[in-house]
Design an enzyme around this catalytic site. Structure first.
Site, PDB file in Angstrom:
ATOM      1  N   GLY A  10      13.994  73.995  54.332  1.00 15.84           N
ATOM      2  CA  GLY A  10      14.940  72.741  54.326  1.00 15.84           C
ATOM      3  C   GLY A  10      16.533  73.265  53.356  1.00 15.84           C
ATOM      4  O   GLY A  10      16.432  74.231  53.094  1.00 15.84           O
ATOM      5  N   GLN A  11      17.200  72.085  53.851  1.00 18.04           N
ATOM      6  CA  GLN A  11      19.190  72.468  53.209  1.00 18.04           C
ATOM      7  C   GLN A  11      18.614  72.928  51.870  1.00 18.04           C
ATOM      8  O   GLN A  11      19.732  74.075  51.347  1.00 18.04           O
ATOM      9  CB  GLN A  11      19.710  71.253  53.148  1.00 18.04           C
ATOM     10  CG  GLN A  11      19.895  71.078  54.727  1.00 18.04           C
ATOM     11  CD  GLN A  11      20.741  69.576  54.844  1.00 18.04           C
ATOM     12  OE1 GLN A  11      22.421  69.546  55.058  1.00 18.04           O
ATOM     13  NE2 GLN A  11      20.212  68.134  54.625  1.00 18.04           N
ATOM     14  N   PHE A  56       1.320  69.966  53.801  1.00 19.30           N
ATOM     15  CA  PHE A  56       1.460  68.676  52.872  1.00 19.30           C
ATOM     16  C   PHE A  56       0.669  67.160  53.444  1.00 19.30           C
ATOM     17  O   PHE A  56       0.462  66.665  52.507  1.00 19.30           O
ATOM     18  CB  PHE A  56       3.085  68.287  53.040  1.00 19.30           C
ATOM     19  CG  PHE A  56       3.783  68.841  51.714  1.00 19.30           C
ATOM     20  CD1 PHE A  56       4.273  68.268  50.884  1.00 19.30           C
ATOM     21  CD2 PHE A  56       3.536  70.195  50.952  1.00 19.30           C
ATOM     22  CE1 PHE A  56       5.476  68.666  49.273  1.00 19.30           C
ATOM     23  CE2 PHE A  56       3.600  70.654  49.845  1.00 19.30           C
ATOM     24  CZ  PHE A  56       4.723  69.853  48.745  1.00 19.30           C
ATOM     25  N   ALA A  79      10.308  67.655  51.660  1.00 19.57           N
ATOM     26  CA  ALA A  79      10.436  66.050  52.319  1.00 19.57           C
ATOM     27  C   ALA A  79      10.300  65.621  53.440  1.00 19.57           C
ATOM     28  O   ALA A  79      10.670  66.296  54.180  1.00 19.57           O
ATOM     29  CB  ALA A  79      11.626  65.201  51.333  1.00 19.57           C
ATOM     30  N   THR A 120      15.612  60.316  45.626  1.00 18.62           N
ATOM     31  CA  THR A 120      17.455  60.256  46.611  1.00 18.62           C
ATOM     32  C   THR A 120      17.689  58.660  46.093  1.00 18.62           C
ATOM     33  O   THR A 120      16.998  58.345  44.769  1.00 18.62           O
ATOM     34  CB  THR A 120      16.840  59.905  47.859  1.00 18.62           C
ATOM     35  OG1 THR A 120      17.482  59.057  48.587  1.00 18.62           O
ATOM     36  CG2 THR A 120      15.215  59.549  47.710  1.00 18.62           C
ATOM     37  N   ASP A 121      18.929  58.768  46.907  1.00 15.61           N
ATOM     38  CA  ASP A 121      19.915  57.493  45.642  1.00 15.61           C
ATOM     39  C   ASP A 121      18.753  56.108  46.658  1.00 15.61           C
ATOM     40  O   ASP A 121      19.088  54.799  45.833  1.00 15.61           O
ATOM     41  CB  ASP A 121      21.043  57.134  46.420  1.00 15.61           C
ATOM     42  CG  ASP A 121      21.568  57.866  48.007  1.00 15.61           C
ATOM     43  OD1 ASP A 121      21.791  57.207  48.506  1.00 15.61           O
ATOM     44  OD2 ASP A 121      20.588  58.862  48.240  1.00 15.61           O
ATOM     45  N   TYR A 144      10.928  55.405  53.700  1.00 14.80           N
ATOM     46  CA  TYR A 144      12.018  56.679  53.145  1.00 14.80           C
ATOM     47  C   TYR A 144      11.832  56.703  51.312  1.00 14.80           C
ATOM     48  O   TYR A 144      11.376  57.056  51.112  1.00 14.80           O
ATOM     49  CB  TYR A 144      13.313  56.874  53.697  1.00 14.80           C
ATOM     50  CG  TYR A 144      13.357  58.486  53.200  1.00 14.80           C
ATOM     51  CD1 TYR A 144      13.218  59.360  53.140  1.00 14.80           C
ATOM     52  CD2 TYR A 144      15.317  57.901  51.907  1.00 14.80           C
ATOM     53  CE1 TYR A 144      13.420  60.523  52.564  1.00 14.80           C
ATOM     54  CE2 TYR A 144      15.892  58.948  51.734  1.00 14.80           C
ATOM     55  CZ  TYR A 144      14.855  60.264  51.977  1.00 14.80           C
ATOM     56  OH  TYR A 144      15.497  61.271  51.107  1.00 14.80           O
ATOM     57  N   TRP A 169      23.672  62.113  50.085  1.00 17.65           N
ATOM     58  CA  TRP A 169      24.387  62.348  50.615  1.00 17.65           C
ATOM     59  C   TRP A 169      24.341  63.270  50.812  1.00 17.65           C
ATOM     60  O   TRP A 169      25.568  64.048  51.527  1.00 17.65           O
ATOM     61  CB  TRP A 169      25.771  61.930  51.103  1.00 17.65           C
ATOM     62  CG  TRP A 169      25.237  60.678  50.689  1.00 17.65           C
ATOM     63  CD1 TRP A 169      24.707  58.781  50.660  1.00 17.65           C
ATOM     64  CD2 TRP A 169      26.320  60.102  51.100  1.00 17.65           C
ATOM     65  NE1 TRP A 169      24.810  58.379  51.503  1.00 17.65           N
ATOM     66  CE2 TRP A 169      25.984  58.364  51.202  1.00 17.65           C
ATOM     67  CE3 TRP A 169      27.719  59.784  51.008  1.00 17.65           C
ATOM     68  CZ2 TRP A 169      27.308  57.126  51.135  1.00 17.65           C
ATOM     69  CZ3 TRP A 169      29.007  58.870  51.903  1.00 17.65           C
ATOM     70  CH2 TRP A 169      28.699  57.143  51.475  1.00 17.65           C
TER      71      TRP A 169
END
Length: 322
Positions: A10-11, A56, A79, A120-121, A144, A169
């Site tokens: 992932g990023q 997972f 995730a 996360t927000d 989510y 973000w």
């Protein structure tokens, strides 16, 4: 220090592989490539090499893998992040985003490891205009967000040592998110409609990874002095998706990239429409993190400019649309 990293493709996971390497041995298992229902059986001899896949959606395998390795630190960057698709895949999303972190928390408690987890927000409902504090009530408005909040709660009630970083973000040079999408569309479309009433802070995966490494470095040298808990980790400042896009376009032009885009139309979230509700206010107050670890977080424009510049250089290297 032995570090077990999940979510390496992932990023944030990609960035973490680089920033965590100087801190110790990093073991980063892959996801299984086999068809559903045919997850390979792992042998203990394969574990230390970090090449055996871990599913997972298989709690028993995940728990066994982690306990056999007995890491000092578990970093969970894995995730399910497709927010709209999550609305119709809730059981699977909950398995990956909530149940698996709960298993990792259980394993961390058993082997005495520190668990680092990313949230996360989207755990907030997006009401109001002030930045959210860690102590504010979380009321997610989509699947989510609910899955990520469930993970937070499971970790905090597990008894393990933990650091939970809520971010917002997230983008990276290697990702295929909003930033890359805007760059591509700007070179092929004359007009774009972009939401202008959701406010947050674009946050680089590199910033998340660098901050994680800085905090973990402090933990390695003074574990007893590090306060477990929940922290907000995001770039400073705020912007809308509309202004974020306009900033990207301006930076591309300053790099000499020829754009087709001529008109950018601001629209409301309601006008735009999407399967999943989004919070309008994604501002995160990061003072707790800065004060606790002595960190100064950069403005969102700094990371975005660096990333756009690098991607524009990639275009120049290919003599593409310049």
């Amino acid at each position: 220090m032995k570090i077990l990293l999940f979510g390496k493709t992932g990023q944030v996971g990609r960035a973490l592989q680089l920033t965590l390497a100087p801190l110790g041995q990093v073991i980063a298992p892959a996801r299984p490539q086999s068809a559903a229902g045919s997850t390979p059986v792992l042998t203990h001899a394969a574990y230390p090499q970090g090449v055996a896949p871990v599913d997972f959606q298989d709690p028993a395998q995940l728990l066994e893998y982690t306990l056999v390795l007995a890491p000092d630190v578990i970093v969970n960057a894995a995730a399910y992040t497709a927010v709209d698709d999550a609305e119709t895949r809730e059981p699977m999303v909950m398995q990956i985003n909530a149940d698996a972190p709960a298993v990792l928390a259980r394993a961390a408690a058993q082997c005495g490891a520190l668990l680092i987890h990313y949230s996360t927000d989207y755990v907030f409902d997006g009401s109001g205009t002030r930045p959210w504090l860690e102590t504010d009530m979380a009321r997610p408005v989509n699947v989510y967000g609910r899955s990520k909040l469930a993970a937070e709660q499971a970790i905090m009630h597990s008894g393990c040592r933990h650091l939970i970083f809520r971010t917002s973000w997230v983008y990276s040079r290697q990702g295929q998110g909003f930033l890359q999408q805007m760059m591509k569309l700007a070179m092929t479309r004359e007009c774009l409609r972009i939401v202008n009433d959701q406010i947050g802070a674009p946050t680089s995966a590199c910033l998340v990874a660098d901050t994680t490494a800085a905090v973990l470095g402090k933990y390695r040298s003074q574990a007893a002095a590090i306060d477990d808990g929940l922290y907000h980790l995001a770039a400073t400042g705020e912007t809308s998706w509309f202004d974020y896009a306009c900033h990207i376009f301006a930076r591309m032009r300053s790099n000499g990239v020829k754009l087709a885009i001529d008109q950018v139309v601001p629209v409301s979230t309601l006008e735009y429409g999407s399967p999943a509700r989004r919070p309008l206010n994604s501002r995160l107050a990061t003072g707790k993190l800065s004060d606790a670890f002595g960190l100064s977080l950069p403005c969102w424009q700094q990371g975005v400019d660096t990333t756009v510049d690098a991607l524009c250089q990639d275009l120049k290297d290919r003599d593409f649309l310049l």
